[in-house]
Design an enzyme around this catalytic site. Structure first.
Site, PDB file in Angstrom:
ATOM      1  N   HIS A   1       0.861  -1.189   0.000  1.00 57.89           N
ATOM      2  CA  HIS A   1       0.000   0.000   0.000  1.00 57.89           C
ATOM      3  C   HIS A   1       0.888   1.226   0.000  1.00 57.89           C
ATOM      4  O   HIS A   1       1.911   1.275   0.690  1.00 57.89           O
ATOM      5  CB  HIS A   1      -0.940   0.006   1.212  1.00 57.89           C
ATOM      6  CG  HIS A   1      -0.257  -0.300   2.502  1.00 57.89           C
ATOM      7  ND1 HIS A   1       0.079  -1.583   2.890  1.00 57.89           N
ATOM      8  CD2 HIS A   1       0.178   0.511   3.497  1.00 57.89           C
ATOM      9  CE1 HIS A   1       0.683  -1.544   4.053  1.00 57.89           C
ATOM     10  NE2 HIS A   1       0.762  -0.287   4.457  1.00 57.89           N
ATOM     11  N   LEU A   2       0.462   2.203  -0.770  1.00 63.68           N
ATOM     12  CA  LEU A   2       1.157   3.476  -0.813  1.00 63.68           C
ATOM     13  C   LEU A   2       0.370   4.446   0.052  1.00 63.68           C
ATOM     14  O   LEU A   2      -0.839   4.617  -0.129  1.00 63.68           O
ATOM     15  CB  LEU A   2       1.199   3.962  -2.269  1.00 63.68           C
ATOM     16  CG  LEU A   2       2.142   5.100  -2.597  1.00 63.68           C
ATOM     17  CD1 LEU A   2       3.586   4.725  -2.314  1.00 63.68           C
ATOM     18  CD2 LEU A   2       1.993   5.477  -4.075  1.00 63.68           C
TER      19      LEU A   2
HETATM   20  P1  AMP Z   1       1.890   0.179   7.317  1.00 62.58           P
HETATM   21  O1  AMP Z   1       2.256   0.405   8.758  1.00 62.58           O
HETATM   22  O2  AMP Z   1       2.734   0.928   6.325  1.00 62.58           O
HETATM   23  O3  AMP Z   1       1.777  -1.304   6.994  1.00 62.58           O
HETATM   24  O4  AMP Z   1       0.449   0.814   7.145  1.00 62.58           O
HETATM   25  C1  AMP Z   1      -0.729   0.146   7.494  1.00 62.58           C
HETATM   26  C2  AMP Z   1      -1.764   1.209   7.628  1.00 62.58           C
HETATM   27  O5  AMP Z   1      -3.038   0.603   7.553  1.00 62.58           O
HETATM   28  C3  AMP Z   1      -1.708   1.968   8.963  1.00 62.58           C
HETATM   29  O6  AMP Z   1      -1.512   3.349   8.720  1.00 62.58           O
HETATM   30  C4  AMP Z   1      -3.072   1.658   9.593  1.00 62.58           C
HETATM   31  O7  AMP Z   1      -3.590   2.766  10.281  1.00 62.58           O
HETATM   32  C5  AMP Z   1      -3.902   1.305   8.382  1.00 62.58           C
HETATM   33  N1  AMP Z   1      -5.027   0.422   8.605  1.00 62.58           N
HETATM   34  C6  AMP Z   1      -5.047  -0.722   9.331  1.00 62.58           C
HETATM   35  N2  AMP Z   1      -6.267  -1.293   9.271  1.00 62.58           N
HETATM   36  C7  AMP Z   1      -7.035  -0.486   8.482  1.00 62.58           C
HETATM   37  C8  AMP Z   1      -8.384  -0.535   8.040  1.00 62.58           C
HETATM   38  N3  AMP Z   1      -9.216  -1.539   8.391  1.00 62.58           N
HETATM   39  N4  AMP Z   1      -8.838   0.477   7.266  1.00 62.58           N
HETATM   40  C9  AMP Z   1      -8.020   1.502   6.922  1.00 62.58           C
HETATM   41  N5  AMP Z   1      -6.736   1.580   7.289  1.00 62.58           N
HETATM   42  C10 AMP Z   1      -6.247   0.613   8.072  1.00 62.58           C
END
Ligand code: AMP
Ligand code: ZN
Length: 113
Positions: free
Chosen positions: A99-100
């Site tokens: 994810h970006l």
């Molecule tokens: P990363 O730490 O780069 O893997 O980013 C994961 C991101 O996903 C974090 O910023 C979380 O806040 C976000 N995240 C986790 N679960 C969800 C969800 N159900 N909906 C939207 N964002 C989420």
């Protein structure tokens, strides 16, 4: 597959979706770190950037182009925005479906933590 973001692409878990097409989905981060914090993901499951192959080059480019489109939509094109992809736990990756992050709407300092 037990992947949170695959469940979002499948519609099994709700998300605040701001853009979608046949290849990508973009939705608001659940825990926003800036006034506008959007995640752009491919529908295809790729666990980390290390797992992307040559066949994914165009898809990775589309993530970037979509981030710039959404930054413009958020009114941040001129003031500035940041795109970030964390790769693996040591860099802060917590969801293992690439994810970006697109963040904007406040001053963004450098280097990030
Ligand atoms: P990363 O730490 O780069 O893997 O980013 C994961 C991101 O996903 C974090 O910023 C979380 O806040 C976000 N995240 C986790 N679960 C969800 C969800 N159900 N909906 C939207 N964002 C989420
Ligand atoms: Zn996935």
């Amino acid at each position: 597959m037990d992947c949170l973001f695959c469940k979002i692409t499948a519609g099994e878990i709700p998300a605040d979706i701001v853009y979608q097409d046949d290849e990508l989905l973009a939705f608001r981060d659940l825990s926003p770190q800036a006034p506008s914090h959007i995640l752009i993901i491919p529908r295809k499951h790729i666990a980390t950037l290390n797992d992307a192959g040559d066949e994914d080059t165009a898809l990775l480019g589309r993530l970037m182009r979509t981030a710039s489109m959404l930054a413009a939509e958020a009114g941040c094109a001129e003031e500035g925005y940041r795109v970030v992809m964390n790769c693996n736990a040591g860099a802060g990756q917590t969801v293992f479906h690439i994810h970006l992050h697109m963040l904007c709407g406040r001053p963004l300092h450098w280097p990030p933590g």
